[in-house]
Design a protein around this motif. Structure first.
Motif, PDB file in Angstrom:
ATOM      1  N   GLN A 182       0.930  -1.353   0.252  1.00  0.00           N
ATOM      2  CA  GLN A 182      -0.077   0.236  -0.198  1.00  0.00           C
ATOM      3  C   GLN A 182       0.856   1.312  -0.153  1.00  0.00           C
ATOM      4  O   GLN A 182       1.191   1.474   0.818  1.00  0.00           O
ATOM      5  CB  GLN A 182      -0.665   0.123   1.046  1.00  0.00           C
ATOM      6  CG  GLN A 182      -1.848   1.042   1.001  1.00  0.00           C
ATOM      7  CD  GLN A 182      -3.065   1.064   1.996  1.00  0.00           C
ATOM      8  OE1 GLN A 182      -2.690   1.626   3.237  1.00  0.00           O
ATOM      9  NE2 GLN A 182      -4.210  -0.159   2.083  1.00  0.00           N
ATOM     10  N   ASP A 183       0.815   2.338  -1.036  1.00  0.00           N
ATOM     11  CA  ASP A 183       1.776   3.053  -1.326  1.00  0.00           C
ATOM     12  C   ASP A 183       0.806   4.297  -0.558  1.00  0.00           C
ATOM     13  O   ASP A 183      -0.201   4.718  -0.088  1.00  0.00           O
ATOM     14  CB  ASP A 183       1.645   3.885  -2.408  1.00  0.00           C
ATOM     15  CG  ASP A 183       2.183   5.275  -2.894  1.00  0.00           C
ATOM     16  OD1 ASP A 183       3.261   4.909  -3.644  1.00  0.00           O
ATOM     17  OD2 ASP A 183       1.742   5.918  -2.718  1.00  0.00           O
ATOM     18  N   TYR A 185       0.976   7.292   0.132  1.00  0.00           N
ATOM     19  CA  TYR A 185       0.857   9.490  -0.185  1.00  0.00           C
ATOM     20  C   TYR A 185      -0.970   8.571  -0.778  1.00  0.00           C
ATOM     21  O   TYR A 185      -1.283   8.703  -0.549  1.00  0.00           O
ATOM     22  CB  TYR A 185       2.031   9.046  -1.595  1.00  0.00           C
ATOM     23  CG  TYR A 185       3.372   9.421  -0.141  1.00  0.00           C
ATOM     24  CD1 TYR A 185       3.449  10.678   0.357  1.00  0.00           C
ATOM     25  CD2 TYR A 185       3.960   9.322  -0.720  1.00  0.00           C
ATOM     26  CE1 TYR A 185       4.596  10.650   0.976  1.00  0.00           C
ATOM     27  CE2 TYR A 185       5.707   8.897   0.262  1.00  0.00           C
ATOM     28  CZ  TYR A 185       5.590   9.926   0.408  1.00  0.00           C
ATOM     29  OH  TYR A 185       6.766   9.857   1.198  1.00  0.00           O
ATOM     30  N   LEU A 186      -0.678   7.247  -1.806  1.00  0.00           N
ATOM     31  CA  LEU A 186      -1.701   7.378  -2.511  1.00  0.00           C
ATOM     32  C   LEU A 186      -2.959   6.862  -1.529  1.00  0.00           C
ATOM     33  O   LEU A 186      -4.355   7.091  -1.856  1.00  0.00           O
ATOM     34  CB  LEU A 186      -2.102   6.998  -3.414  1.00  0.00           C
ATOM     35  CG  LEU A 186      -0.895   6.857  -4.694  1.00  0.00           C
ATOM     36  CD1 LEU A 186      -0.510   6.024  -5.577  1.00  0.00           C
ATOM     37  CD2 LEU A 186      -1.647   8.312  -5.257  1.00  0.00           C
ATOM     38  N   ALA A 187      -2.767   6.204   0.636  1.00  0.00           N
ATOM     39  CA  ALA A 187      -3.734   6.239   0.992  1.00  0.00           C
ATOM     40  C   ALA A 187      -4.136   6.990   2.032  1.00  0.00           C
ATOM     41  O   ALA A 187      -4.433   6.860   2.565  1.00  0.00           O
ATOM     42  CB  ALA A 187      -2.840   4.750   1.529  1.00  0.00           C
ATOM     43  N   ARG A 188      -3.327   8.208   1.984  1.00  0.00           N
ATOM     44  CA  ARG A 188      -3.412   9.278   2.713  1.00  0.00           C
ATOM     45  C   ARG A 188      -5.139   9.984   2.652  1.00  0.00           C
ATOM     46  O   ARG A 188      -5.267   9.817   2.308  1.00  0.00           O
ATOM     47  CB  ARG A 188      -2.537  10.494   2.902  1.00  0.00           C
ATOM     48  CG  ARG A 188      -2.523  11.446   3.304  1.00  0.00           C
ATOM     49  CD  ARG A 188      -1.289  12.549   3.177  1.00  0.00           C
ATOM     50  NE  ARG A 188      -1.151  12.956   2.197  1.00  0.00           N
ATOM     51  CZ  ARG A 188       0.548  13.459   1.403  1.00  0.00           C
ATOM     52  NH1 ARG A 188       1.600  13.251   2.614  1.00  0.00           N
ATOM     53  NH2 ARG A 188       0.526  13.415   0.111  1.00  0.00           N
ATOM     54  N   ASP A 194     -11.756   3.631  -3.317  1.00  0.00           N
ATOM     55  CA  ASP A 194     -12.237   4.787  -3.726  1.00  0.00           C
ATOM     56  C   ASP A 194     -13.357   4.793  -4.674  1.00  0.00           C
ATOM     57  O   ASP A 194     -12.316   4.000  -6.337  1.00  0.00           O
ATOM     58  CB  ASP A 194     -10.949   5.830  -4.321  1.00  0.00           C
ATOM     59  CG  ASP A 194     -11.244   7.095  -4.705  1.00  0.00           C
ATOM     60  OD1 ASP A 194     -12.274   6.947  -4.529  1.00  0.00           O
ATOM     61  OD2 ASP A 194      -9.815   7.518  -6.193  1.00  0.00           O
ATOM     62  N   ILE A 206      -8.852   5.421  -1.122  1.00  0.00           N
ATOM     63  CA  ILE A 206      -8.212   4.495  -1.155  1.00  0.00           C
ATOM     64  C   ILE A 206      -7.854   4.185  -2.624  1.00  0.00           C
ATOM     65  O   ILE A 206      -8.803   2.809  -2.819  1.00  0.00           O
ATOM     66  CB  ILE A 206      -7.365   3.825   0.054  1.00  0.00           C
ATOM     67  CG1 ILE A 206      -7.610   4.022   0.781  1.00  0.00           C
ATOM     68  CG2 ILE A 206      -5.764   2.860   0.028  1.00  0.00           C
ATOM     69  CD1 ILE A 206      -7.430   3.396   2.508  1.00  0.00           C
ATOM     70  N   ALA A 210      -2.522   2.815  -5.287  1.00  0.00           N
ATOM     71  CA  ALA A 210      -2.265   2.574  -3.943  1.00  0.00           C
ATOM     72  C   ALA A 210      -2.152   1.074  -3.566  1.00  0.00           C
ATOM     73  O   ALA A 210      -0.494   0.961  -2.711  1.00  0.00           O
ATOM     74  CB  ALA A 210      -2.948   3.000  -2.814  1.00  0.00           C
ATOM     75  N   GLU A 211      -2.397   0.492  -4.190  1.00  0.00           N
ATOM     76  CA  GLU A 211      -1.416  -1.244  -3.837  1.00  0.00           C
ATOM     77  C   GLU A 211      -1.023  -1.326  -5.208  1.00  0.00           C
ATOM     78  O   GLU A 211       0.209  -1.888  -4.685  1.00  0.00           O
ATOM     79  CB  GLU A 211      -3.531  -2.282  -3.782  1.00  0.00           C
ATOM     80  CG  GLU A 211      -2.488  -3.380  -3.530  1.00  0.00           C
ATOM     81  CD  GLU A 211      -4.111  -4.640  -3.454  1.00  0.00           C
ATOM     82  OE1 GLU A 211      -4.228  -4.445  -2.271  1.00  0.00           O
ATOM     83  OE2 GLU A 211      -4.336  -5.020  -4.054  1.00  0.00           O
ATOM     84  N   ALA A 214       2.412  -0.107  -4.748  1.00  0.00           N
ATOM     85  CA  ALA A 214       3.664  -0.202  -4.117  1.00  0.00           C
ATOM     86  C   ALA A 214       3.728  -1.904  -4.894  1.00  0.00           C
ATOM     87  O   ALA A 214       4.882  -2.106  -4.615  1.00  0.00           O
ATOM     88  CB  ALA A 214       3.065  -0.432  -2.614  1.00  0.00           C
TER      89      ALA A 214
END
Lengths: 423, 325
Positions: A182-183, A185-188, A194, A206, A210-211, A214
């Motif tokens: 899981q990235d 930043y994208l999951a912030r 999402d 999310i 994000a997955e 990563a």
């Protein structure tokens, strides 16, 4: 104690067995299957008529909350839950408080878990100190203390150079590296997939990327370093496709999925149900269906409970403020059976995903009823219905989206090293 | 997940007002109908009716908003209710009390109605569920804005305004413009427009300010998405502007207010694309020169101040309906 389990349907996928056969146990090991070994006299007989006799379940992720979170759960409460769920071996992630980054902590956990009525505990050591993603832990020392692999639970290593070196170092000794893709930043600020539901409810999303972003990094590093990587909790169809492609290209990688993600999707958030707040998030129906299919085909190696007891106070808050996770040790078997029934899979395929397959990932002698193997056994009635309720759950965590659900599959007996620990 | 929306009771009547998502059309229309006579109360010499006499309305504002709180306060007082204002962001939760502890305490003070504003999406649902579980379901919850999720009374007053100027909804083209992603107002507007049968609903904004699946927000019928404001405003009957928060310049959502105004600020020139009798709405407070030009805000097509006036009547209607009047 010599135990004979009679009249049951033996399902032992590691040996390709699905037949009516008695199981004979002596000195904590399987002494015979089908035929009574010479000189065997049972001191106790368990009548498993109408039941399935299978290896004890091997769970790749169960948070025991010790040390540090004893108000959420204790070793005693969660071991009782494991026994009631037919789980005889479990891996616990390193996100305790303090994290499992020192040999002393691992030794203490192993020592606390050494009681004969407990499932066998396999700690996953922290890959980096305090899980901060900065300095490597003493992996060789931690392995000596009992860690079987190294990981970060669901806390990503942001610095890719640290990740590369951690994988290089682990692979020097042949230690497996467990990573959740899981990235950060994208999951912030994200609390849900999402997609349609997060858009409608106004929840932070999310995204699937994000997955996958990563994953791409981890897979490239796995190839470059030769580390044995196990990917925990795959959540999306796109992620699963990348793992399959990497395997086809010869990269050594395995993966698992959490049992909730086989049955639920973003729609189960309903009107902000905090029990559906999970990490990784529940994704779309199409993702869920791909995970169900991937586990059936073997593209996903194993199924785990991702057991995460959370106290009521941390769930009785608005969705975005709720802590993620669900209790799962006692639901793993019935939810596995439900998946198999809905997919019309042979029972042995389903049992394999929670016994011999995860045992292979852990590299432990478990998940089979071969003669000579440790007598870790689960006997369950596949037809008996269980209604999930707070009172019924032995885990201190009562947090599950399945509260009130009626599920088939009740454990009758659980044996660890030939000792009945439940039933 | 229950099939019945938690804001309806077992008989399908309104128990709480939590969202316009899932609010049946007949209830929505009933609130608008009920609001009409209340607009006249304000014109009387004694601006009061006794419908909520003896009832206690608690304004629970976990997030500051003087304007919204004031409109609820006026609405409750015109219905003769006792109003207690609690600004909780600065009191008990700061001392570590949980949201539900606060609710339990206020319920024990014999509250009849909670008007809740909270920064987290879904917080009023949590309160409604908790009241049902603890025998407090005689207390009605009105969502006065939760996170990015919903602001149902704003959505209702916007529908009242549209109906006032355009009579019915069946032939309209309506555009919602701006930061839909972070806007609870937009979600409530879009749900209400869909429920009331508006045939063409448009959203206009840059991709960074639109939710990933914005076309699915208002249900399966979908809506049209535009990134070019001039194109999106072509021949519309109603322009609904959204407020742009200054913090959107952080987090790489937008480069600058100036550039935003250039692309998505409502100027007379862009408004000229809409029908000549189009009305312009804004939920307030406005950022002049950011999302709206003063020439439009103060111009003949703006109905922004009537929105505020209608807002009181609509909130009176919601409270009266919940109280069974």
């Amino acid at each position: 104690m010599n135990i004979r389990i009679k009249n049951g349907r033996l399902v032992d996928p590691a040996n390709g067995a699905d037949r009516r056969a008695d199981v004979f146990i002596a000195q904590g090991r399987i002494a015979g299957v089908g035929e009574c070994p010479a000189g065997f006299t049972a001191t106790r007989t368990l009548d498993a008529a109408g039941c399935v006799v299978c290896p004890g379940l091997v769970d790749l992720s169960a948070r025991l909350r010790e040390p540090g979170f004893e108000y959420r759960a204790t070793l005693e409460s969660e071991m009782a839950a494991a026994a009631a769920g037919g789980v005889t071996s479990l891996a616990c992630p390193p996100d305790t408080d303090p994290p499992l980054d020192e040999p002393g902590l691992v030794e203490m956990l192993k020592h606390r878990a050494r009681l004969p009525e407990f499932a066998k505990v396999y700690p996953i050591g922290a890959l980096t100190e305090k899980l901060e993603g900065k300095r490597l832990t003493e992996m060789a020392e931690l392995a000596e203390a009992g860690c079987v692999a190294f990981g970060q639970a669901n806390i990503p290593v942001v610095d890719t150079q640290v990740l590369q070196r951690a994988m290089q170092y682990a692979s020097t000794f042949g230690f497996p590296v467990w990573l959740q893709a899981q990235d950060p930043y994208l999951a912030r600020n994200g609390v849900a997939h999402d997609g349609e539901v997060a858009s409608r409810l106004g929840l932070g999303g999310i995204p699937v990327v994000a997955e996958t972003i990563a994953l791409a990094g981890i897979l490239h590093l796995a190839q470059a370093t030769g580390a044995r990587v196990h990917l925990t909790r795959i959540s999306s169809a796109a992620g699963l496709e990348m793992v399959a492609a990497a395997r086809a290209a010869g990269i050594q990688v395995t993966c698992d999925v959490a049992v909730h993600h086989l049955h639920l999707s973003e729609g189960d958030i309903g009107w902000f149900d905090p029990h559906a707040r999970l990490d990784p998030p529940l994704r779309s129906l199409a993702d869920r269906d791909a995970l169900r299919q991937g586990l059936a085909s073997g593209a996903i190696d194993a199924l785990c409970s991702d057991h995460t007891p959370v106290d009521d106070d941390a769930k009785l808050v608005p969705f975005a403020e709720a802590e993620s996770g669900a209790t799962g040790l006692e639901l793993l078997l019935p939810l596995t059976l439900r998946w198999a029934a809905e997919m019309e899979l042979p029972l042995s395929t389903a049992i394999a995903r929670v016994t011999c397959d995860p045992a292979r990932i852990l590299g432990i002698a478990a998940g089979t009823l071969s003669v000579g193997a440790p007598a870790d056994v689960c006997v369950f009635d596949p037809a008996a219905q269980v209604t999930v309720s707070r009172e019924h759950l032995r885990s201190q965590g009562k947090n599950t989206p399945f509260l009130g659900a009626s599920l088939a599959g009740r454990v009758r007996w659980t044996l660890v090293d030939g000792v009945p620990v439940f039933g | 997940m229950s099939a019945i929306h938690p804001q309806l009771n077992a008989r399908g009547e309104l128990q709480h007002l939590l969202s316009l998502d899932g609010l049946p059309r007949d209830i929505l229309t009933r609130i608008l109908d009920l609001a009409t006579p209340f607009t006249e109360v304000a014109e009387r010499e004694v601006k009061k009716v006794p419908l909520l006499r003896g009832k206690s309305v608690f304004n629970l504002f976990f997030e500051n908003s003087t304007r919204t709180r004031t409109t609820f306060e006026i609405a409750a007082k015109r219905l003769s209710a006792d109003v207690i204002n609690l600004n909780i962001s600065t009191s008990s939760t700061a001392k570590g009390e949980t949201l539900l502890d606060t609710v339990d305490n206020l319920a024990a003070m014999q509250a009849d109605m909670f008007v809740v504003r909270h920064a987290a999406s879904g917080a009023p649902y949590l309160i409604a569920r908790h009241l049902a579980a603890t025998g407090g379901d005689h207390i009605h919850v009105i969502n006065a804005g939760d996170g990015r999720h919903a602001h149902p009374t704003q959505g209702l007053l916007d529908m009242y305004t549209i109906r006032h100027y355009k009579q019915d909804f069946e032939n309209l083209t309506v555009a919602v413009v701006g930061d839909v992603l972070h806007s609870r107002v937009a979600r409530s507007q879009l749900h209400a427009l869909a429920t009331l049968g508006v045939p063409e609903i448009r959203v206009i904004g840059p991709k960074t300010l639109l939710p990933t699946m914005v076309d699915r927000i208002a249900g399966p019928r979908g809506l049209r998405v535009f990134h070019d404001m001039r194109e999106g405003l072509r021949d519309v009957d109603v322009v609904m502007m959204l407020r742009l928060q200054n913090e959107r310049m952080q987090g790489a959502l937008l480069p600058s207010p100036q550039e935003y105004f250039k692309s998505y600020g409502l100027t007379p020139e862009k408004l000229a694309m809409a029908k000549s009798d189009a009305i312009v709405m804004h939920p307030g407070p406005m950022n002049r020169g950011v999302e709206i030009d003063s020439a439009v805000a103060d111009g003949g097509q703006a109905v922004i101040l009537p929105q505020v006036t209608f807002g009181i009547a609509v909130r009176m209607a919601v409270m009266a309906l919940l109280a069974g009047a």
